[in-house]
Design an enzyme around this catalytic site. Sequence first.
Site, short mmCIF file in Angstrom:
data_model
loop_
_atom_site.label_atom_id
_atom_site.label_comp_id
_atom_site.label_asym_id
_atom_site.label_seq_id
_atom_site.Cartn_x
_atom_site.Cartn_y
_atom_site.Cartn_z
N SER A 1 0.88 -1.18 0.00
CA SER A 1 0.00 0.00 0.00
C SER A 1 0.91 1.22 0.00
CB SER A 1 -0.85 -0.02 1.27
OG SER A 1 -1.45 1.22 1.51
N TYR B 1 -1.35 -1.33 10.43
CA TYR B 1 -1.50 -1.47 8.98
C TYR B 1 -0.22 -1.01 8.28
CZ TYR B 1 -3.80 -1.18 4.39
OH TYR B 1 -4.15 -1.35 3.06
N LYS C 1 2.38 -3.28 6.06
CA LYS C 1 2.60 -2.95 4.66
C LYS C 1 4.06 -2.59 4.39
CE LYS C 1 -1.54 -3.77 3.21
NZ LYS C 1 -1.77 -5.00 2.44
N1 LIG Z 1 -8.68 -0.25 -0.65
C1 LIG Z 1 -7.59 0.48 -0.54
O1 LIG Z 1 -7.62 1.72 -0.50
C2 LIG Z 1 -6.25 -0.19 -0.51
C3 LIG Z 1 -5.12 0.61 -0.75
C4 LIG Z 1 -3.88 0.00 -0.70
C5 LIG Z 1 -3.75 -1.35 -0.45
N2 LIG Z 1 -4.87 -2.10 -0.21
C6 LIG Z 1 -4.68 -3.52 0.03
O2 LIG Z 1 -5.30 -4.25 -1.00
C7 LIG Z 1 -5.62 -5.56 -0.53
C8 LIG Z 1 -7.07 -5.87 -0.87
O3 LIG Z 1 -7.91 -5.01 -0.10
P1 LIG Z 1 -9.27 -4.39 -0.67
O4 LIG Z 1 -9.23 -2.94 -0.45
O5 LIG Z 1 -9.51 -4.92 -2.02
O6 LIG Z 1 -10.34 -4.95 0.40
P2 LIG Z 1 -11.30 -6.23 0.35
O7 LIG Z 1 -11.85 -6.33 1.70
O8 LIG Z 1 -12.24 -6.11 -0.79
O9 LIG Z 1 -10.30 -7.45 0.05
C9 LIG Z 1 -9.54 -8.09 1.06
C10 LIG Z 1 -9.92 -9.55 1.07
O10 LIG Z 1 -9.06 -10.26 1.97
C11 LIG Z 1 -9.85 -11.29 2.57
N3 LIG Z 1 -9.25 -11.77 3.81
C12 LIG Z 1 -9.25 -11.20 5.03
N4 LIG Z 1 -8.61 -11.97 5.92
C13 LIG Z 1 -8.20 -13.07 5.24
C14 LIG Z 1 -7.49 -14.24 5.61
N5 LIG Z 1 -7.07 -14.44 6.89
N6 LIG Z 1 -7.24 -15.17 4.66
C15 LIG Z 1 -7.67 -15.00 3.39
N7 LIG Z 1 -8.36 -13.90 2.98
C16 LIG Z 1 -8.62 -12.96 3.89
C17 LIG Z 1 -11.21 -10.63 2.79
O11 LIG Z 1 -12.23 -11.58 2.97
C18 LIG Z 1 -11.36 -9.80 1.52
O12 LIG Z 1 -12.07 -10.50 0.51
C19 LIG Z 1 -5.33 -5.56 0.97
O13 LIG Z 1 -4.06 -6.14 1.20
C20 LIG Z 1 -5.31 -4.08 1.30
O14 LIG Z 1 -4.55 -3.81 2.44
C21 LIG Z 1 -6.12 -1.55 -0.25
#
Ligand SMILES: NC(=O)c1ccc[n+]([C@@H]2O[C@H](COP(=O)([O-])OP(=O)(O)OC[C@H]3O[C@@H](n4cnc5c(N)ncnc54)[C@H](O)[C@@H]3O)[C@@H](O)[C@H]2O)c1
Length: 277
Positions: free
Chosen positions: A145, A158, A162
Amino acid sequence: MKLASGQVAVVTGAASGIGLALAQAFAARGLSVVLSDLRTAEVQASAAKVAAEYGVATLAVTTDVRNAESVEALAQATIDRFGRVDVVCNNAGVMGPMGPAWELDPAVFRWLLDVAFMGVVHGVQAFVPRMIAGGRPGHILNTSSMAGLRPTPSITPYGAAKAAVVGFTESLRVELSMNAPLISATVLCPGYVPTDMGASSRQTNPADVVLAPLDPSPTDNGIVVGSGMTLEDVSSAALAGIEADQIHVIVYRGGPYDHDVRARVQSVLDDLPESSS
Ligand SMILES: NC(=O)c1ccc[n+]([C@@H]2O[C@H](COP(=O)([O-])OP(=O)(O)OC[C@H]3O[C@@H](n4cnc5c(N)ncnc54)[C@H](O)[C@@H]3O)[C@@H](O)[C@H]2O)c1
Protein backbone atom coordinates in the site's frame (compact mmCIF):
# COMPACT_ATOMS: atom_id res chain seq x y z
CA MET A 1 7.24 -12.21 -18.09
CA LYS A 2 4.61 -11.98 -20.79
CA LEU A 3 1.11 -12.87 -19.59
CA ALA A 4 -0.71 -15.23 -21.91
CA SER A 5 -3.58 -17.65 -22.25
CA GLY A 6 -2.65 -21.09 -20.90
CA GLN A 7 -1.04 -19.63 -17.79
CA VAL A 8 -2.51 -19.85 -14.29
CA ALA A 9 -2.82 -16.97 -11.82
CA VAL A 10 -3.61 -17.34 -8.12
CA VAL A 11 -5.04 -14.44 -6.10
CA THR A 12 -5.59 -14.37 -2.35
CA GLY A 13 -8.21 -12.05 -0.89
CA ALA A 14 -10.02 -12.42 -4.23
CA ALA A 15 -13.63 -12.36 -3.04
CA SER A 16 -13.86 -8.60 -3.59
CA GLY A 17 -12.01 -5.36 -4.19
CA ILE A 18 -8.47 -5.30 -5.58
CA GLY A 19 -8.14 -9.09 -5.50
CA LEU A 20 -11.27 -9.57 -7.58
CA ALA A 21 -10.11 -6.81 -9.96
CA LEU A 22 -6.78 -8.63 -10.38
CA ALA A 23 -8.61 -11.90 -11.06
CA GLN A 24 -10.76 -10.17 -13.68
CA ALA A 25 -7.72 -8.58 -15.32
CA PHE A 26 -5.92 -11.94 -15.58
CA ALA A 27 -9.09 -13.55 -16.94
CA ALA A 28 -9.41 -10.77 -19.54
CA ARG A 29 -5.95 -11.79 -20.75
CA GLY A 30 -7.08 -15.42 -21.04
CA LEU A 31 -5.37 -16.83 -17.94
CA SER A 32 -7.08 -19.41 -15.75
CA VAL A 33 -7.56 -17.99 -12.26
CA VAL A 34 -7.61 -19.48 -8.77
CA LEU A 35 -9.54 -17.15 -6.48
CA SER A 36 -8.98 -17.75 -2.77
CA ASP A 37 -10.37 -16.05 0.30
CA LEU A 38 -11.43 -16.68 3.88
CA ARG A 39 -15.02 -15.82 2.92
CA THR A 40 -16.24 -19.00 1.20
CA ALA A 41 -19.62 -17.95 -0.21
CA GLU A 42 -18.23 -14.65 -1.50
CA VAL A 43 -15.20 -16.18 -3.21
CA GLN A 44 -17.29 -18.91 -4.81
CA ALA A 45 -19.64 -16.25 -6.21
CA SER A 46 -16.69 -14.19 -7.48
CA ALA A 47 -15.07 -17.20 -9.15
CA ALA A 48 -18.36 -18.05 -10.89
CA LYS A 49 -18.72 -14.42 -11.99
CA VAL A 50 -15.19 -14.28 -13.46
CA ALA A 51 -15.72 -17.57 -15.30
CA ALA A 52 -19.03 -16.36 -16.75
CA GLU A 53 -17.72 -12.91 -17.70
CA TYR A 54 -14.49 -14.00 -19.37
CA GLY A 55 -15.03 -17.64 -20.35
CA VAL A 56 -11.93 -18.85 -18.52
CA ALA A 57 -11.52 -21.70 -16.06
CA THR A 58 -11.63 -20.58 -12.43
CA LEU A 59 -11.28 -22.35 -9.12
CA ALA A 60 -12.51 -21.04 -5.76
CA VAL A 61 -10.55 -22.13 -2.69
CA THR A 62 -11.30 -21.22 0.90
CA THR A 63 -7.98 -20.19 2.43
CA ASP A 64 -6.86 -18.55 5.65
CA VAL A 65 -3.58 -16.89 4.71
CA ARG A 66 -2.63 -16.64 8.40
CA ASN A 67 -2.25 -20.39 8.40
CA ALA A 68 0.71 -21.97 6.53
CA GLU A 69 -1.10 -25.31 6.10
CA SER A 70 -4.10 -23.58 4.56
CA VAL A 71 -1.92 -21.77 2.01
CA GLU A 72 -0.04 -25.01 1.32
CA ALA A 73 -3.42 -26.64 0.57
CA LEU A 74 -4.22 -23.75 -1.80
CA ALA A 75 -0.96 -24.34 -3.69
CA GLN A 76 -1.63 -28.08 -3.92
CA ALA A 77 -5.23 -27.49 -5.06
CA THR A 78 -3.87 -25.22 -7.82
CA ILE A 79 -1.44 -27.86 -9.06
CA ASP A 80 -4.04 -30.63 -8.75
CA ARG A 81 -6.54 -28.65 -10.86
CA PHE A 82 -4.31 -26.91 -13.41
CA GLY A 83 -0.92 -28.66 -13.24
CA ARG A 84 0.99 -25.38 -13.15
CA VAL A 85 1.18 -21.95 -11.53
CA ASP A 86 2.58 -18.87 -13.22
CA VAL A 87 1.56 -15.81 -11.20
CA VAL A 88 0.77 -15.59 -7.48
CA CYS A 89 -0.80 -12.46 -6.00
CA ASN A 90 -0.52 -12.37 -2.22
CA ASN A 91 -3.22 -9.78 -1.73
CA ALA A 92 -5.38 -10.55 1.32
CA GLY A 93 -5.50 -7.73 3.85
CA VAL A 94 -7.62 -6.23 6.61
CA MET A 95 -8.09 -2.90 8.36
CA GLY A 96 -8.19 -2.76 12.16
CA PRO A 97 -9.28 -0.20 14.70
CA MET A 98 -7.57 3.19 14.62
CA GLY A 99 -5.75 5.03 17.38
CA PRO A 100 -2.33 5.88 18.74
CA ALA A 101 0.06 2.90 18.70
CA TRP A 102 0.40 2.91 22.47
CA GLU A 103 -3.35 2.55 22.97
CA LEU A 104 -4.08 -0.23 20.46
CA ASP A 105 -4.42 -3.77 21.74
CA PRO A 106 -1.43 -5.95 20.76
CA ALA A 107 -4.00 -8.37 19.28
CA VAL A 108 -4.65 -5.78 16.57
CA PHE A 109 -0.97 -5.73 15.60
CA ARG A 110 -0.89 -9.54 15.56
CA TRP A 111 -3.98 -9.78 13.33
CA LEU A 112 -2.81 -7.18 10.81
CA LEU A 113 0.69 -8.68 10.61
CA ASP A 114 -0.67 -12.25 10.43
CA VAL A 115 -2.93 -11.48 7.47
CA ALA A 116 -1.06 -8.84 5.52
CA PHE A 117 2.54 -9.90 6.19
CA MET A 118 2.58 -13.57 7.21
CA GLY A 119 0.00 -14.20 4.49
CA VAL A 120 2.60 -13.00 1.98
CA VAL A 121 5.32 -15.14 3.57
CA HIS A 122 3.08 -18.22 3.49
CA GLY A 123 2.23 -17.57 -0.17
CA VAL A 124 5.89 -17.34 -1.12
CA GLN A 125 6.83 -20.45 0.85
CA ALA A 126 3.99 -22.54 -0.61
CA PHE A 127 4.24 -21.42 -4.23
CA VAL A 128 7.85 -20.53 -5.06
CA PRO A 129 9.16 -24.13 -4.72
CA ARG A 130 6.36 -25.31 -7.02
CA MET A 131 7.13 -22.53 -9.52
CA ILE A 132 10.83 -23.46 -9.47
CA ALA A 133 9.90 -27.12 -10.01
CA GLY A 134 7.72 -26.09 -12.97
CA GLY A 135 10.76 -24.66 -14.74
CA ARG A 136 8.81 -21.79 -16.36
CA PRO A 137 8.95 -18.02 -15.89
CA GLY A 138 6.85 -16.91 -12.94
CA HIS A 139 5.96 -13.83 -10.94
CA ILE A 140 4.98 -13.02 -7.36
CA LEU A 141 2.90 -9.87 -6.80
CA ASN A 142 2.63 -8.85 -3.15
CA THR A 143 0.04 -6.25 -2.22
CA SER A 144 1.39 -3.53 0.05
CA SER A 145 0.00 0.00 0.00
CA MET A 146 1.13 3.60 -0.08
CA ALA A 147 0.88 3.04 3.69
CA GLY A 148 4.04 0.95 3.32
CA LEU A 149 5.96 3.87 1.84
CA ARG A 150 4.89 6.78 4.06
CA PRO A 151 4.04 7.39 7.72
CA THR A 152 0.53 6.29 8.67
CA PRO A 153 -0.50 7.90 11.97
CA SER A 154 -3.52 6.24 13.61
CA ILE A 155 -3.08 3.00 11.63
CA THR A 156 0.41 1.93 12.69
CA PRO A 157 -0.40 -1.82 12.60
CA TYR A 158 -1.50 -1.47 8.98
CA GLY A 159 1.48 0.69 8.04
CA ALA A 160 3.92 -1.65 9.79
CA ALA A 161 2.50 -4.70 8.01
CA LYS A 162 2.60 -2.95 4.66
CA ALA A 163 6.16 -1.65 5.20
CA ALA A 164 7.15 -5.23 6.03
CA VAL A 165 5.68 -6.37 2.70
CA VAL A 166 7.75 -3.75 0.85
CA GLY A 167 11.00 -4.75 2.57
CA PHE A 168 10.29 -8.46 2.24
CA THR A 169 9.50 -8.20 -1.48
CA GLU A 170 12.58 -6.11 -2.25
CA SER A 171 14.78 -8.73 -0.57
CA LEU A 172 12.86 -11.65 -2.10
CA ARG A 173 13.46 -10.19 -5.54
CA VAL A 174 17.21 -10.21 -5.00
CA GLU A 175 17.10 -13.77 -3.63
CA LEU A 176 15.12 -14.92 -6.65
CA SER A 177 17.52 -13.24 -9.08
CA MET A 178 20.40 -15.12 -7.43
CA ASN A 179 18.71 -18.52 -7.00
CA ALA A 180 15.74 -18.79 -9.35
CA PRO A 181 16.17 -16.17 -12.09
CA LEU A 182 13.09 -17.26 -14.07
CA ILE A 183 10.95 -15.99 -11.20
CA SER A 184 10.62 -12.40 -10.06
CA ALA A 185 8.65 -10.36 -7.56
CA THR A 186 6.87 -7.02 -7.51
CA VAL A 187 5.28 -5.08 -4.68
CA LEU A 188 1.96 -3.37 -5.42
CA CYS A 189 1.47 -0.06 -3.61
CA PRO A 190 -1.96 1.45 -4.31
CA GLY A 191 -3.25 4.67 -2.83
CA TYR A 192 -6.79 4.81 -1.56
CA VAL A 193 -9.40 3.11 -3.73
CA PRO A 194 -12.98 2.54 -2.57
CA THR A 195 -13.54 -1.11 -1.59
CA ASP A 196 -15.44 -3.01 1.08
CA MET A 197 -12.35 -3.59 3.24
CA GLY A 198 -14.10 -2.04 6.26
CA ALA A 199 -17.02 -4.44 5.90
CA SER A 200 -14.97 -7.52 5.01
CA SER A 201 -12.68 -6.91 7.97
CA ARG A 202 -15.76 -7.07 10.19
CA GLN A 203 -16.54 -10.51 8.75
CA THR A 204 -13.04 -11.92 9.18
CA ASN A 205 -11.75 -10.41 12.45
CA PRO A 206 -10.66 -12.81 15.19
CA ALA A 207 -12.58 -12.95 18.48
CA ASP A 208 -9.90 -10.98 20.33
CA VAL A 209 -10.14 -7.97 17.99
CA VAL A 210 -13.20 -5.81 18.58
CA LEU A 211 -14.25 -3.53 15.74
CA ALA A 212 -16.74 -0.68 16.12
CA PRO A 213 -19.66 -0.61 13.68
CA LEU A 214 -18.67 0.60 10.24
CA ASP A 215 -18.86 4.35 9.68
CA PRO A 216 -19.90 4.57 6.02
CA SER A 217 -19.05 8.27 5.67
CA PRO A 218 -15.78 9.01 3.90
CA THR A 219 -13.23 10.64 6.17
CA ASP A 220 -10.20 12.77 5.57
CA ASN A 221 -8.02 11.33 8.30
CA GLY A 222 -4.92 10.73 6.25
CA ILE A 223 -6.07 7.24 5.25
CA VAL A 224 -8.86 8.09 2.88
CA VAL A 225 -7.01 10.46 0.61
CA GLY A 226 -6.93 11.14 -3.07
CA SER A 227 -9.92 10.56 -5.27
CA GLY A 228 -11.11 9.11 -8.49
CA MET A 229 -8.86 6.06 -8.62
CA THR A 230 -10.65 2.92 -9.77
CA LEU A 231 -10.03 -0.77 -9.24
CA GLU A 232 -9.26 -1.03 -12.95
CA ASP A 233 -6.51 1.60 -12.55
CA VAL A 234 -4.93 -0.64 -9.89
CA SER A 235 -5.29 -3.94 -11.76
CA SER A 236 -4.09 -2.60 -15.10
CA ALA A 237 -1.03 -1.00 -13.44
CA ALA A 238 -0.34 -4.27 -11.63
CA LEU A 239 -0.43 -6.40 -14.77
CA ALA A 240 1.72 -3.89 -16.66
CA GLY A 241 4.16 -3.92 -13.74
CA ILE A 242 4.40 -7.71 -13.83
CA GLU A 243 5.10 -7.67 -17.56
CA ALA A 244 7.68 -4.87 -17.16
CA ASP A 245 9.19 -6.61 -14.11
CA GLN A 246 8.93 -3.47 -11.98
CA ILE A 247 10.12 -3.60 -8.38
CA HIS A 248 7.29 -1.36 -7.19
CA VAL A 249 3.94 -0.66 -8.81
CA ILE A 250 2.91 2.67 -7.31
CA VAL A 251 -0.55 3.78 -8.34
CA TYR A 252 -2.67 6.65 -6.97
CA ARG A 253 -4.48 9.78 -7.98
CA GLY A 254 -4.20 12.98 -5.97
CA GLY A 255 -3.60 13.14 -2.23
CA PRO A 256 -0.37 13.82 -0.34
CA TYR A 257 1.36 10.63 -1.53
CA ASP A 258 3.96 12.21 -3.80
CA HIS A 259 4.99 14.73 -1.15
CA ASP A 260 5.02 12.19 1.69
CA VAL A 261 7.10 9.55 -0.12
CA ARG A 262 9.65 12.09 -1.33
CA ALA A 263 9.92 13.55 2.17
CA ARG A 264 10.45 10.11 3.68
CA VAL A 265 13.11 9.06 1.17
CA GLN A 266 14.82 12.44 1.57
CA SER A 267 14.84 12.05 5.35
CA VAL A 268 16.71 8.75 4.95
CA LEU A 269 19.21 10.35 2.59
CA ASP A 270 19.65 13.28 4.98
CA ASP A 271 20.36 10.92 7.86
CA LEU A 272 22.95 8.81 6.04
CA PRO A 273 26.29 9.25 7.79
CA GLU A 274 29.10 10.92 5.86
CA SER A 275 31.05 8.40 3.83
CA SER A 276 34.22 7.45 5.70
CA SER A 277 36.08 6.44 2.54
N1 LIG B 1 -8.68 -0.25 -0.65
C1 LIG B 1 -7.59 0.48 -0.54
O1 LIG B 1 -7.62 1.72 -0.50
C2 LIG B 1 -6.25 -0.19 -0.51
C3 LIG B 1 -5.12 0.61 -0.75
C4 LIG B 1 -3.88 0.00 -0.70
C5 LIG B 1 -3.75 -1.35 -0.45
N2 LIG B 1 -4.87 -2.10 -0.21
C6 LIG B 1 -4.68 -3.52 0.03
O2 LIG B 1 -5.30 -4.25 -1.00
C7 LIG B 1 -5.62 -5.56 -0.53
C8 LIG B 1 -7.07 -5.87 -0.87
O3 LIG B 1 -7.91 -5.01 -0.10
P1 LIG B 1 -9.27 -4.39 -0.67
O4 LIG B 1 -9.23 -2.94 -0.45
O5 LIG B 1 -9.51 -4.92 -2.02
O6 LIG B 1 -10.34 -4.95 0.40
P2 LIG B 1 -11.30 -6.23 0.35
O7 LIG B 1 -11.85 -6.33 1.70
O8 LIG B 1 -12.24 -6.11 -0.79
O9 LIG B 1 -10.30 -7.45 0.05
C9 LIG B 1 -9.54 -8.09 1.06
C10 LIG B 1 -9.92 -9.55 1.07
O10 LIG B 1 -9.06 -10.26 1.97
C11 LIG B 1 -9.85 -11.29 2.57
N3 LIG B 1 -9.25 -11.77 3.81
C12 LIG B 1 -9.25 -11.20 5.03
N4 LIG B 1 -8.61 -11.97 5.92
C13 LIG B 1 -8.20 -13.07 5.24
C14 LIG B 1 -7.49 -14.24 5.61
N5 LIG B 1 -7.07 -14.44 6.89
N6 LIG B 1 -7.24 -15.17 4.66
C15 LIG B 1 -7.67 -15.00 3.39
N7 LIG B 1 -8.36 -13.90 2.98
C16 LIG B 1 -8.62 -12.96 3.89
C17 LIG B 1 -11.21 -10.63 2.79
O11 LIG B 1 -12.23 -11.58 2.97
C18 LIG B 1 -11.36 -9.80 1.52
O12 LIG B 1 -12.07 -10.50 0.51
C19 LIG B 1 -5.33 -5.56 0.97
O13 LIG B 1 -4.06 -6.14 1.20
C20 LIG B 1 -5.31 -4.08 1.30
O14 LIG B 1 -4.55 -3.81 2.44
C21 LIG B 1 -6.12 -1.55 -0.25
